[in-house]
Every structure is written in C-alpha cells, then in structure tokens.
Design an enzyme around this catalytic site. Sequence first.
Site, PDB file in Angstrom:
ATOM      1  N   LYS A   1       0.805  -1.225   0.000  1.00  0.00           N
ATOM      2  CA  LYS A   1       0.000   0.000   0.000  1.00  0.00           C
ATOM      3  C   LYS A   1       0.840   1.278   0.000  1.00  0.00           C
ATOM      4  O   LYS A   1       0.468   2.268  -0.638  1.00  0.00           O
ATOM      5  CB  LYS A   1      -0.955   0.004   1.190  1.00  0.00           C
ATOM      6  CG  LYS A   1      -1.729  -1.289   1.409  1.00  0.00           C
ATOM      7  CD  LYS A   1      -2.434  -1.810   0.169  1.00  0.00           C
ATOM      8  CE  LYS A   1      -3.160  -3.109   0.469  1.00  0.00           C
ATOM      9  NZ  LYS A   1      -3.602  -3.846  -0.707  1.00  0.00           N
TER      10      LYS A   1
ATOM     11  N   GLU B   1      -2.347   7.474   6.809  1.00  0.00           N
ATOM     12  CA  GLU B   1      -3.085   8.433   5.988  1.00  0.00           C
ATOM     13  C   GLU B   1      -3.991   9.285   6.870  1.00  0.00           C
ATOM     14  O   GLU B   1      -4.363   8.873   7.980  1.00  0.00           O
ATOM     15  CB  GLU B   1      -3.967   7.702   4.965  1.00  0.00           C
ATOM     16  CG  GLU B   1      -3.225   7.050   3.837  1.00  0.00           C
ATOM     17  CD  GLU B   1      -4.175   6.358   2.873  1.00  0.00           C
ATOM     18  OE1 GLU B   1      -3.712   6.004   1.784  1.00  0.00           O
ATOM     19  OE2 GLU B   1      -5.369   6.158   3.206  1.00  0.00           O
TER      20      GLU B   1
ATOM     21  N   ARG C   1      -5.604  -8.465  -7.332  1.00  0.00           N
ATOM     22  CA  ARG C   1      -6.165  -9.823  -7.310  1.00  0.00           C
ATOM     23  C   ARG C   1      -7.650  -9.749  -7.645  1.00  0.00           C
ATOM     24  O   ARG C   1      -8.215  -8.663  -7.763  1.00  0.00           O
ATOM     25  CB  ARG C   1      -6.005 -10.425  -5.905  1.00  0.00           C
ATOM     26  CG  ARG C   1      -6.577  -9.487  -4.821  1.00  0.00           C
ATOM     27  CD  ARG C   1      -6.620 -10.125  -3.464  1.00  0.00           C
ATOM     28  NE  ARG C   1      -6.875  -9.170  -2.394  1.00  0.00           N
ATOM     29  CZ  ARG C   1      -8.063  -8.687  -2.073  1.00  0.00           C
ATOM     30  NH1 ARG C   1      -9.127  -9.042  -2.769  1.00  0.00           N
ATOM     31  NH2 ARG C   1      -8.202  -7.838  -1.077  1.00  0.00           N
TER      32      ARG C   1
END
Length: 455
Positions: A116, A200, A292
């Site tokens: 990420k 974040e 995925r």
Amino acid sequence: MIKKILIANRGEIAVRIIRTCKLLNINTVAVYSTADKEAYHTQLADESICIGDAPSKNSYLNMDSIIEAAKGTGADAIHPGFGFLSENSTFARKVIDAGIIFIGPEPEVIDRMGDKSNARASMIAAGVSVVPGSKECIATKDDCIEMANKIGYPVIIKASSGGGGRGMRIVYEESDCVTAYEQARSEALISFGDDSVYMEKYLVNPKHIEVQLLGDKHGNVVHLFERDCSMQRRNQKTVEEAPCDVLTQEAKERLYADAIKAAKYVNYDSVGTIEFLVDHQQNHYFMEMNTRIQVEHTISEMITGLDLIKQQIRVAEGKPLEFTQDEITLQGHAIECRINAENVKANFAPNPGTIKTFHVPGGQGIRIDSAVYAGYTIPPFYDSMILKLIVHAPTRLEAIKRMRVALEELLIEGVETNIEFQYLLFHDPIFVSGRYDTSSLTKFIEEVKKNELSL
C-alpha cells in the site's frame, strides 16, 4: 495454453475458479489443509492434495508446499484467489521461477501496488488524487507520532501488505497513537507475514467506491464500472452493490479516468481493483489497489455479463482483451450479501460448527457462491464467510426487493448466521436511499441493539 490449474485457496473462491475452469476444459487441482479434508472444493476439483495442518501458516500460506503440490500434479498454472498469498510478490516470483504460470499481475506490479505504501507513492507520481499521508512505511513509534501530528488527527494506520480491513487502526488522539501502531503491526504480521504499516489522513464518513479493472500484457486496460462498498463494519464489507446509485455521472467518469490512469502507469496486466474514498462533495481519493480478484467481483460480472475468472486466465496466457471499453455495457443493478457463520448478538463472534440444514433461494436474477453443504462442519481456523448471495435486477429498487425475498428463503441451521441481520438491513431507510457511508452500518447496529429489532 493452460491445461491444468492448481487453486492455492479454499472455500467459495476455490469453487468459483473450478467452475470456470470446467467451462474452459482446464483440469483443476484443489489444495487443502487437514481441517478442510471434506471441503466442497476438494470434491469438485479433478484432483486434490493436502498441503499441511489446519493453521494457515502451515498450509494455505506455505509457499513451498503449494509449489511442490503444483509440480507433483503437473499443474502448469496457479491461481491464488483472494486473501492468503494472492498479493504476495515473493510467492508470485517463486511460482514463476518454478516454471509455472502465476494467474495474476507481474511480481513487480504486486510490489508496486499490492504494497500500500509503494502504491501510494506510485499514484502520486502518476498524478492520481490521493489522501494526504506518509510517503513511506512508518519505521518507529516516534515516527508514528511525528507523522500523525504532521498530518493532523484523525489518522488511519494501515498494513502495507494488507486487505480485508486487517492491520488497520483509526487514531483520534496522540495518546492512542503508539498502541494503535503496535496493534496494526502485530495484526499485519499475523495476517500477511509483513508488519510494515503506513499512515493516511482519516476522512470522516466517506463513501468507499471501487473501480473494477482488467488489463492485458499488450497495454490495454478497461474498467467494468464501479462498486459501492461503503456498508462496512470494522473495515469489513457486509454488502456491496454495483453501480453506485448516488454518484453523478461526472463524478463516475473522473473515477474511471483516474483508475485507468493508475493501471496504465504501472503496466497492470490482470484483474484488479482501484479503491477510492469519496467525500460528500464527490471528490475522490486513491486509497489502495487490490492486485487480485475480489470477493465482490460477482456484482461486476452481473452488470456486465463477463466472467472475470475467465478473463484473468486468458490474460495470464498472454492473450489480448476480447473487447474494447465501448463494447462493455452496463446492464441493470446487482447487490451482494455476505452471509457469515457468526453470532450477531455476541458482537458478531464467529460461530463454526456443523450445518444441519442448508436451503438456498432460486429464481430469476439470483446467484449463490458458496462452498458449504448440509452436514459440512465449518472449521474455526478461517474466515467466517460461508456464502455470497447475489441478486441482479433492472433497477436498484427491484434488486433490493429481490434480495429481501431471497433472504426470506435462505435457510441455514446448525450454526448462527447473520441472515436475519442482513434482512433487517435491507429495510433500513438509509440503506434503501443509497445515501449511506462507511459509518452507516455501525449506526444501524446501534439502532438494532437500542430497539431490540428482530423479525
């Protein structure tokens, strides 16, 4: 080109992959842990092989055991499904180094987008809108506190190799920062074998919107519209629908454009999803990419008529996409309900056990993706989801009504499930309006408890 696929997974996604392989005349190999010896996917596949003990680390996360099983059965490709090793670049490299096709993106792309923090840096470079946050992984507790103060509370700490809401903690004030950091790292290590995390800015009550993508090895990328995945509890999705009924077409086009831009920037060459947070002004921010197939891929299939597993296999064989963007049309509305073996009244605690009665609904526009059956014993070692109930209808309201009818007919006895809870949710005015956000399910749960709602 591909003659035999080993499915490095279990449960309904393994069954889902096997079914498409049968249509394509591709032989299949199921792998299983000692706890899954009687699992449905082992019975449906052409061959099955035990790869270890019940704990995931000894079986479904055992890379060498899986690859040896593929070699021993003559499989020329491995499909990782979702979860487990599906976004593990080390596993993808080991598969390729063993001379086996990995049905997914290139390992370098998984490194870039499956991780990420790396994905975030790539999206900044690509010019995609991102949430303010750290550019690299958080190395120490002090770094965590410093970054949180720089971004401004509330913040969210996320596992770099994460997904499914695991390895994720929201922090509202500095006094909770170190504890949240340690918890996120610990959970990330257990779930993904990687304790790196990043941070974040936490957007309060946004919508969680994702765009389904498909790319090939020839530079082509298309989207299959968007899904609204905002109905979540503890970052775990409960209900998903496609398309999102309340976004303007202009906002959707911006989402599609950024999703395509992101995929092309990293040369994405498989099925994947870009996840965005959308605020109340319908501004979107890149959150992460899932490199995925996803649990909720079913509703994108229902609104496009495409088989995403088939497309994923074709792309892995090196074939170009069969269609252009203009040839993909949106057809009606689809909703997916995740049915879990859990005790809602005990704070949704998993409830493994033996299923005594199992009756599923039928009729127009109803699809069941599951791997359980009457007499099957649900093991306590894995995810509690046992069935996906999917409906499709010309309009959203018709889809909601169809889901209510289907939930009324669905019968599972022997274990506690969330069927009744889902039925109540599909009568909730906020959900029916479509104007829900990532906080709405928590509020609904509080309302259910407060008023002791039940059928």
